[in-house]
Design a protein around this motif. Structure first.
Motif, PDB file in Angstrom:
ATOM      1  N   THR A 195      48.213  43.847  31.268  1.00 31.77           N
ATOM      2  CA  THR A 195      48.005  42.977  32.427  1.00 31.77           C
ATOM      3  C   THR A 195      46.556  42.807  32.815  1.00 31.77           C
ATOM      4  OG1 THR A 195      48.157  44.774  34.058  1.00 31.77           O
ATOM      5  CG2 THR A 195      50.226  43.781  33.319  1.00 31.77           C
ATOM      6  N   GLY A 196      45.690  43.714  32.368  1.00 32.07           N
ATOM      7  CA  GLY A 196      44.296  43.683  32.803  1.00 32.07           C
ATOM      8  C   GLY A 196      44.111  44.266  34.184  1.00 32.07           C
ATOM      9  N   GLY A 197      45.196  44.673  34.836  1.00 27.93           N
ATOM     10  CA  GLY A 197      45.118  45.278  36.156  1.00 27.93           C
ATOM     11  C   GLY A 197      45.152  46.792  36.068  1.00 27.93           C
ATOM     12  N   LEU A 198      45.519  47.428  37.162  1.00 28.44           N
ATOM     13  CA  LEU A 198      45.519  48.879  37.255  1.00 28.44           C
ATOM     14  C   LEU A 198      46.685  49.465  36.461  1.00 28.44           C
ATOM     15  CD1 LEU A 198      43.865  51.021  38.969  1.00 28.44           C
ATOM     16  CD2 LEU A 198      45.819  51.012  40.524  1.00 28.44           C
ATOM     17  N   ASP A 199      46.377  50.436  35.603  1.00 27.27           N
ATOM     18  CA  ASP A 199      47.406  51.156  34.867  1.00 27.27           C
ATOM     19  C   ASP A 199      47.786  52.388  35.681  1.00 27.27           C
ATOM     20  OD1 ASP A 199      49.019  52.582  33.187  1.00 27.27           O
ATOM     21  OD2 ASP A 199      47.610  52.649  31.502  1.00 27.27           O
ATOM     22  N   ARG A 200      48.907  52.317  36.359  1.00 29.89           N
ATOM     23  CA  ARG A 200      49.287  53.394  37.267  1.00 29.89           C
ATOM     24  C   ARG A 200      49.664  54.681  36.533  1.00 29.89           C
ATOM     25  NH1 ARG A 200      52.628  50.692  42.318  1.00 29.89           N
ATOM     26  NH2 ARG A 200      51.478  48.728  42.413  1.00 29.89           N
ATOM     27  N   THR A 201      49.835  54.609  35.209  1.00 32.58           N
ATOM     28  CA  THR A 201      50.166  55.807  34.433  1.00 32.58           C
ATOM     29  C   THR A 201      48.936  56.440  33.788  1.00 32.58           C
ATOM     30  OG1 THR A 201      50.551  54.597  32.345  1.00 32.58           O
ATOM     31  CG2 THR A 201      52.397  54.761  33.900  1.00 32.58           C
ATOM     32  N   HIS A 202      47.779  55.818  33.917  1.00 35.70           N
ATOM     33  CA  HIS A 202      46.558  56.293  33.268  1.00 35.70           C
ATOM     34  C   HIS A 202      46.160  57.664  33.816  1.00 35.70           C
ATOM     35  CE1 HIS A 202      42.278  56.357  32.075  1.00 35.70           C
ATOM     36  NE2 HIS A 202      42.647  55.540  31.119  1.00 35.70           N
ATOM     37  N   ALA A 203      45.581  58.486  32.934  1.00 36.62           N
ATOM     38  CA  ALA A 203      45.244  59.860  33.317  1.00 36.62           C
ATOM     39  C   ALA A 203      44.240  59.943  34.458  1.00 36.62           C
ATOM     40  CB  ALA A 203      44.688  60.605  32.096  1.00 36.62           C
ATOM     41  N   SER A 204      43.416  58.897  34.632  1.00 36.99           N
ATOM     42  CA  SER A 204      42.443  58.919  35.725  1.00 36.99           C
ATOM     43  C   SER A 204      42.964  58.237  36.980  1.00 36.99           C
ATOM     44  CB  SER A 204      41.141  58.230  35.283  1.00 36.99           C
ATOM     45  OG  SER A 204      41.326  56.834  35.155  1.00 36.99           O
ATOM     46  N   ILE A 205      44.137  57.607  36.887  1.00 41.35           N
ATOM     47  CA  ILE A 205      44.695  56.858  38.019  1.00 41.35           C
ATOM     48  C   ILE A 205      45.906  57.556  38.638  1.00 41.35           C
ATOM     49  CG2 ILE A 205      45.728  54.676  38.732  1.00 41.35           C
ATOM     50  CD1 ILE A 205      42.766  54.436  38.036  1.00 41.35           C
TER      51      ILE A 205
END
Length: 489
Positions: free
Chosen positions: A136-146
């Protein structure tokens, strides 16, 4: 031998800070104080400080304490070793006054981010550090920094979480906002950072998201300076040139470029003093650099590493591969609109000279890391533009095939290596299922979710071009594949 410090008496041949560091306040907090920041933004800021202003830098390491442990005992000073065709010079940079380590001292980091005198928060955390959803180019809510920061936004550990919490506290305390300045190789990096911060803030507090959109600026930038990893040679040259031991020394090339969108909500240093260019639209410069320099870098890194070339300078001594580097730049140039004030032919000539600089030991393995984060803007987007225009896909097909060969994780002598890619485990699983079947390897990697656009992945001429080249690389070796490609170019 004494360690470099504020009390060091440097040789007259070594350029040192031309200002009283103690008289300059701290106006910048920088997240990601690594070698590139020390060779680039900190140098421009050092030049700007000589003309005045409270713009010294508090650095922040979001993970390791190595940079802080090297810099802090010497008052933030470090040696910049510049290697050019004419020789090697040294300069001592004074713009960084301290480096904080976020895992050790998160409250002190937040104090710096919320200090009224902090006007700019800049970032060099690499493409993979932002938590961008590749689909999506948006926020990856599963990302290790997020994900951890969304779960506990008052105790952030990642860059986006720190920015949002600092802005929340500034708003709550009636402190004016800062400018958030992304200096990583992301297309439209200011817009990307704004989208991520705004999305995160809206999840935490919708009103905060609205306030950030209305009050915080996120200028886009284009950065360029080849900065190899420091080695024992770097440290020994710093000692030889300055007379002082410096384990924080970094090395770089003479060339440097910084193009910045002039949109700062609370003022900025006079970075023009170091040669920075301020523009209304950074996009043309950014696209030029990502496609011509970085795209060629990625192509030569994957093919060069497998062919046994440790450094970029070694690649440029390989006549066949150097020809393919030139072809890659020419192909990229054909996808570009005019860039204000830039002659693309001259730019290409300068790039080739920079790549061939015998004094710079820039590792192909270093450039090859994080491929799934880098390929879209460097190779895939110009490949799509070329496909739509009906142009030759040869350069891009070879580059992508070389990446696929590299993804196998084993060189031609049977030695394994880490891909150092955030999707390494996913790639390994896909390739394990593909076995030794070249068509299956190509199919699985082209269908890697969120990487190749559907139109490109489905184009039969593209798949055939990539597969043919990968078959040669696997059956005959990278050396033969390079030579065959160069003969046909």
């Amino acid at each position: 031998m004494s360690r470099l410090s504020a009390a060091s008496v440097l040789p007259s041949t070594v350029r040192s800070p031309a200002y009283d560091r103690a008289a300059r306040g701290c106006g910048i907090v920088h997240l990601g104080t690594g070698a590139f920041h020390k060779a680039h933004q900190a140098v421009y800021t050092d030049d700007a400080l000589a003309e005045g202003g409270d713009w010294t830098i508090t650095g922040v390491s979001l993970r390791s304490g190595d940079v802080a442990d090297a810099l802090n005992p010497q008052d933030g000073l470090y040696t910049l070793v510049v290697r050019g065709q004419e020789g090697t010079t040294a300069r001592v940079i004074g713009s960084i006054v301290r480096v904080l380590v976020a895992p050790r001292e998160p409250d002190t980091v937040m104090d710096a981010l919320t200090a009224p005198q902090t006007k700019i928060v800049s970032l060099t955390i690499t493409e993979k550090g932002y938590g961008v959803d590749p689909k999506t180019g948006g926020l990856d809510r599963t990302h290790a920094s997020i994900a951890p920061d969304l779960a506990d936004p008052r105790r952030p550990t990642g860059a986006v979480g720190y920015l949002v919490e600092a802005l929340r506290l500034r708003r709550e305390r009636g402190i004016a906002p800062f400018t958030a300045l992304c200096c990583d190789n992301l297309p439209h990096n200011g817009k990307v950072l704004k989208r991520l911060v705004s999305e995160f803030a809206a999840i935490v507090d919708p009103d905060l998201g609205v306030w950030i959109d209305a009050n915080v600026t996120f200028p886009s930038t284009m950065v360029d300076r080849i900065t190899p990893a420091s080695t024992e040679t770097t440290f020994s040259d710093a000692l030889r040139l300055t007379g002082f031991e410096d384990r924080a020394a970094v090395e770089t090339e003479p060339f440097t470029q910084w193009v910045i969108e002039d949109d700062f909500v609370a003022g900025r240093p006079r970075w023009e003093a170091g040669g920075a260019i301020f523009a209304k639209d950074v996009a043309p410069y950014e696209k030029m650099k990502l496609r011509m320099l970085n795209g060629a870098h990625s192509m030569l890194a994957y093919s060069g590493y497998i062919a046994g070339h440790a450094f970029v300078r070694d690649v440029m001594k390989d006549a066949a591969l150097a020809m393919l580097v030139t072809r890659q730049m020419d192909a990229a140039a054909r996808t570009l609109d005019p860039v204000p004030g830039v002659d693309l032919a001259a730019y290409k000539s300068d790039l080739l000279a920079r790549f061939a600089n015998p004094a710079i030991a820039h590792q192909t393995y270093q450039i090859a890391m994080d491929g799934t984060q880098k390929l879209p803007q460097r190779l895939i987007e110009p490949a799509m533009a070329t496909l739509r225009a009906g142009g030759s896909m040869d350069a891009y097909a070879f580059a992508v095939a070389a990446w696929m060969r590299y993804c196998l994780g084993m060189d031609e002598q049977g030695r394994t290596y880490a891909l150092r890619d955030p999707r390494e485990a996913e790639i390994a699983t896909l390739l394990g299922e593909a076995g030794n079947d070249t068509a299956s390897i190509v199919d699985r990697l082209l269908d890697l979710p969120g990487l190749f656009p559907a139109d490109l992945a489905a184009a039969p001429e593209w798949r055939k071009a990539v597969q043919t080249r990968l078959e040669t690389m696997l059956a005959e070796g990278m050396r033969k594949a390079i030579e065959r490609e160069a003969r046909a170019a």
